[in-house]
Design a protein around this motif. Structure first.
Motif, PDB file in Angstrom:
ATOM      1  N   ALA A  74      26.676 -34.573   3.269  1.00  0.00           N
ATOM      2  CA  ALA A  74      26.299 -33.730   4.537  1.00  0.00           C
ATOM      3  C   ALA A  74      27.462 -33.395   5.426  1.00  0.00           C
ATOM      4  CB  ALA A  74      24.913 -34.089   5.216  1.00  0.00           C
ATOM      5  N   PRO A 124      25.770 -31.559   9.459  1.00  0.00           N
ATOM      6  CA  PRO A 124      24.525 -31.549   9.194  1.00  0.00           C
ATOM      7  C   PRO A 124      23.644 -31.135  10.457  1.00  0.00           C
ATOM      8  CG  PRO A 124      25.533 -33.689   9.652  1.00  0.00           C
ATOM      9  CD  PRO A 124      26.502 -32.693   9.611  1.00  0.00           C
ATOM     10  N   LEU A 151      17.915 -33.723   9.524  1.00  0.00           N
ATOM     11  CA  LEU A 151      18.377 -34.467   8.278  1.00  0.00           C
ATOM     12  C   LEU A 151      19.103 -35.785   8.857  1.00  0.00           C
ATOM     13  CD1 LEU A 151      18.931 -34.488   5.367  1.00  0.00           C
ATOM     14  CD2 LEU A 151      21.122 -33.414   5.810  1.00  0.00           C
TER      15      LEU A 151
END
Length: 419
Positions: free
Chosen positions: A116, A122, A126
């Protein structure tokens, strides 16, 4: 444990004079303990890199300092919330299986996190979800640490001391290496290295040769959870220490972590704070080395006396002292806490029956971490309300009082080491 001890006794040992404990110590580095030591050391090194990676990644992405706190808080919430259930699962399915499973879960989560960051900043949801997943993995992993060691180390105290020294060194090395990797490859690289450490840990734990144990069946998980609570309440020395330690965590150990960062940085700069953290790590290592040699007949009594030295760590923060005195206080505090932790871990591992050890260790870890988290959260607001020096001086007084209470309880003071 009996099978492992018998196997260890078949190893030829030289006939040398001196302390018989030295002869016992020669059998510590058997194959299983070497693998366990490597798994714990490598994983601890990786864990030390995570706060640096989170801070660098989230701040560079423009999310702000609160996002780092929330990510670490998500980890802590899942860990504290599920570690007792982790103890039940370890008793039910054996600790090694659960520890390997936990490492596999953390490898997957950390690889996703690394990818990510490599692909771009990200999303926060998440980050929080993967941090929570890592905390869940740690909750499944941690209870087995206590019960695995007595099965592999003929000398439990020495084994604990060796692990304490290694953990102290990796605690210093992990953030330092992470700081270098941030400039070289960014947080994605750090999380990639962290995933590799969990993979190494999983392989090492998988390769440990343990006696075949069938999964526990017959009782529900709720019944096992309640059974662990009954075992916990039946040992006054155990719940007595944890109850007193809860007060200690809120009033002394919890506040000292954020306050020392503020105090040392304001007086001497961030570089000096980093140096003081290294001094504390050196003290932890020295405390572990001391615990290898000192074998008191009443370990909790000796460990409590060591805790008196934490007062030095608190008072050098409360008053503006020269840097050498500051370093001496930090070093003494590190020695004292490491020595106490070895005495406490060894006592729990040798006094509690193997069939209940995972669950009781989980109660210990959950209570300690929750109170530490509360103490850290309250430290800032309370210090702003009454003053930093007042909080620290009160902590020093409470430290003495806590030690006095531990020494005053016969079940704690008089508990003798289990050979």
């Amino acid at each position: 444990m009996t099978q492992n001890r018998a196997a260890a006794q078949t190893i030829p040992e030289p006939d040398i004079p001196g302390d018989p404990l030295e002869t016992v110590g020669l059998t510590l580095w058997n194959r299983n303990f070497r693998l366990f030591f490597l798994a714990r050391t490598v994983a601890r090194f990786g864990d030390g890199m995570v706060p640096v990676a989170l801070a660098a990644g989230l701040l560079d992405a423009g999310y702000g300092a609160s996002s780092v706190s929330f990510a670490l808080g998500a980890w802590m919430a899942c860990f504290a919330g599920f570690v007792i259930m982790g103890g039940v699962l370890a008793d039910r399915f054996t600790p090694r299986r659960m520890m390997v499973l936990a490492d596999v879960v953390r490898v997957v989560g950390t690889v996703v996190l690394a990818c990510a960051f490599v692909l771009g900043p990200p999303s926060l949801w998440l980050m929080y979800a993967l941090s929570a997943l890592s905390g869940l993995g740690a909750a499944i992993f941690q209870p087995g640490v206590a019960s695995m060691l007595p099965l592999m180390a003929p000398d439990v105290q020495r084994g604990n001391a060796v692990l304490r020294v290694a953990e102290s060194l990796t605690t210093m090395a992990g953030p330092a290496v992470a700081g270098g990797l941030v400039g070289f490859g960014g947080p994605g690289l750090i999380f990639g290295v962290n995933a590799a450490t969990f993979a190494v840990s999983a392989v090492c734990l998988f390769l440990i040769r343990m006696p075949s144990v069938a999964p526990v069946v017959g009782e529900s998980m709720l019944a096992e959870l309640l059974g662990g609570w009954r075992e916990f309440r039946a040992r006054s020395w155990l719940w007595g220490v944890i109850a007193v330690w809860s007060v200690y965590g809120i009033t002394v150990l919890g506040p000292i972590t954020p306050l020392e960062a503020v105090v040392v940085t304001e007086r001497h700069g961030s570089a000096m704070f980093g140096l003081m953290m290294a001094v504390t790590g050196a003290g932890n290592a020295a405390g572990g080395l001391l615990a290898m040699r000192v074998r008191p007949r009443r370990p909790l009594f000796a460990g409590t006396f060591a805790l008196f030295a934490v007062v030095a760590n608190v008072l050098v923060l409360a008053y503006d002292v020269p840097v050498p005195v500051l370093a001496a206080g930090f070093f003494l505090g590190g020695v004292a806490l490491a020595f106490w932790l070895v005495m406490w871990s060894t006592t729990v591992q040798t006094q509690v029956p193997a069939e209940a050890l995972n669950r009781l260790h989980a109660y210990d870890v959950a209570g300690s971490l929750i109170m530490l988290a509360v103490g850290r959260a309250l430290a800032g607001p309370v210090a702003e309300a009454v003053g930093v020096r007042e909080v620290l001086v009160a902590g020093a007084v409470i430290n003495v009082g806590v030690c006095g209470v531990l020494l005053a309880v016969p079940a704690i003071r008089c508990l003798r080491r289990a050979e």
